[in-house]
Write an enzyme that holds these catalytic residues in place. Sequence first.
Site, PDB file in Angstrom:
ATOM      1  N   ASN A   1      55.621  25.268  53.743  1.00  0.00           N
ATOM      2  CA  ASN A   1      54.278  25.787  53.461  1.00  0.00           C
ATOM      3  C   ASN A   1      54.303  27.305  53.694  1.00  0.00           C
ATOM      4  O   ASN A   1      53.506  27.842  54.449  1.00  0.00           O
ATOM      5  CB  ASN A   1      53.277  25.088  54.398  1.00  0.00           C
ATOM      6  CG  ASN A   1      51.847  25.472  54.132  1.00  0.00           C
ATOM      7  OD1 ASN A   1      51.323  25.273  53.043  1.00  0.00           O
ATOM      8  ND2 ASN A   1      51.185  26.031  55.142  1.00  0.00           N
TER       9      ASN A   1
ATOM     10  N   GLY B   1      54.567  30.583  60.686  1.00  0.00           N
ATOM     11  CA  GLY B   1      54.721  30.067  62.049  1.00  0.00           C
ATOM     12  C   GLY B   1      55.657  28.885  62.006  1.00  0.00           C
ATOM     13  O   GLY B   1      55.228  27.737  62.002  1.00  0.00           O
TER      14      GLY B   1
ATOM     15  N   ASN C   1      50.273  30.219  56.850  1.00  0.00           N
ATOM     16  CA  ASN C   1      51.530  29.677  56.324  1.00  0.00           C
ATOM     17  C   ASN C   1      52.392  29.149  57.465  1.00  0.00           C
ATOM     18  O   ASN C   1      52.382  29.701  58.565  1.00  0.00           O
ATOM     19  CB  ASN C   1      52.309  30.767  55.586  1.00  0.00           C
ATOM     20  CG  ASN C   1      51.441  31.536  54.621  1.00  0.00           C
ATOM     21  OD1 ASN C   1      51.163  31.081  53.524  1.00  0.00           O
ATOM     22  ND2 ASN C   1      50.981  32.709  55.034  1.00  0.00           N
ATOM     23  N   THR C   2      53.146  28.117  57.178  1.00  0.00           N
ATOM     24  CA  THR C   2      54.021  27.520  58.191  1.00  0.00           C
ATOM     25  C   THR C   2      55.026  26.611  57.508  1.00  0.00           C
ATOM     26  O   THR C   2      54.659  25.887  56.583  1.00  0.00           O
ATOM     27  CB  THR C   2      53.241  26.609  59.167  1.00  0.00           C
ATOM     28  OG1 THR C   2      51.945  27.119  59.380  1.00  0.00           O
ATOM     29  CG2 THR C   2      53.960  26.456  60.473  1.00  0.00           C
ATOM     30  N   THR C   3      56.261  26.616  57.952  1.00  0.00           N
ATOM     31  CA  THR C   3      57.231  25.599  57.541  1.00  0.00           C
ATOM     32  C   THR C   3      57.669  24.856  58.796  1.00  0.00           C
ATOM     33  O   THR C   3      58.120  25.472  59.764  1.00  0.00           O
ATOM     34  CB  THR C   3      58.436  26.235  56.836  1.00  0.00           C
ATOM     35  OG1 THR C   3      58.009  26.794  55.592  1.00  0.00           O
ATOM     36  CG2 THR C   3      59.520  25.197  56.576  1.00  0.00           C
TER      37      THR C   3
END
Length: 355
Positions: free
Chosen positions: A219, A307, A266-268
């Site tokens: 993401n 993050g 946003n984050t993965t």
Amino acid sequence: MNTTPVHALTDIDGGIAVDPAPRLAGPPVFGGPGNAAFDLVPVRSTGRETLRFDFPGVSVGSAHYEEGPTGATVIHIPAGARTAVDARGGAVGLSGGYDFNHAICLAGGASYGLEAGAGVSGALLERLEYRTGFAEAQLVSSAVIYDFSARSTAVYPDKALGRAALEFAVPGEFPQGRAGAGMSASAGKVDWDRTEITGQGAAFRRLGDVRILAVVVPNPVGVIMDRAGGIVRGNYDAQTGVRRHPVFDYQEAFAEQLPPVTQAGNTTISAIVTNVRMSPVELNQFAKQVHSSMHRGIQPFHTDMDGDTLFAVTTDEIDLPTTPGSSRGRLSVNATALGAIASEVMWDAVLEAAK
């Protein structure tokens, strides 16, 4: 490992026109009805297709709320497993972060979605018939993505959804695509109009007795890249039909003395699970090695607007054979080699999420 190019064509401006079909997220609403507005019923996520994997002692379950859409994915290891956590970027959403876990919960809903992990913990306590001896404590670590930008509600994964994801967990199956925590994941958020939906992805590799399972929910601000250098998801211009690397947008902005545009939220989040025994130092380095490698498939990665969290998990079932000179100080060449292989498995998982 599939290294086939995805019909990428680079133009002189650095854009890459690709096939698969675009999947635009549309402009965000940042609000809307929340959990209390609906009679929410958890749904078992089936996704686009199912990955079959052979990893005894590891089960995966995914559940979602259609009204979100948003969801949760649980990796359940009943016997428990040692864990290393590598968290980077400017907006990490993490709870627990334990060095030993019985379950890893990945969820949407930003910080509110951490409640799903509490649901997993409560369900595991019920399975113990509420025994609370210290040695029996069930540990759950959770990480979340900010997925409100790709949908028009404020619905978040709650305790009931986390509990359902655990109940749906089965050995050897993982739903790929728009499922579980990946229901409203997206990529390429230079501009909201060019953002594309991703999903959750997984890949599995077995080499002799060695087993590696990679799970990811990308993401990111960045775009998803294949091994041929093509952009397969994110920053898609509907007028030109071109996916463009964000670096070209940033270069143009600086050249014109304008502030570069990048959207927040946003984050993965990911997990790499193996059965290979490693020392605590090796396991931590293994986590860093695999997490760092993901920048090849996600560009840019680990930014101030992201993050990113990776859980490296080992069930400690096998020892790799050692050879003379294979250790230098506290680190083993075996762990380095395992990390290199696991990095490729994780890239496969990222690409599955982008299909």
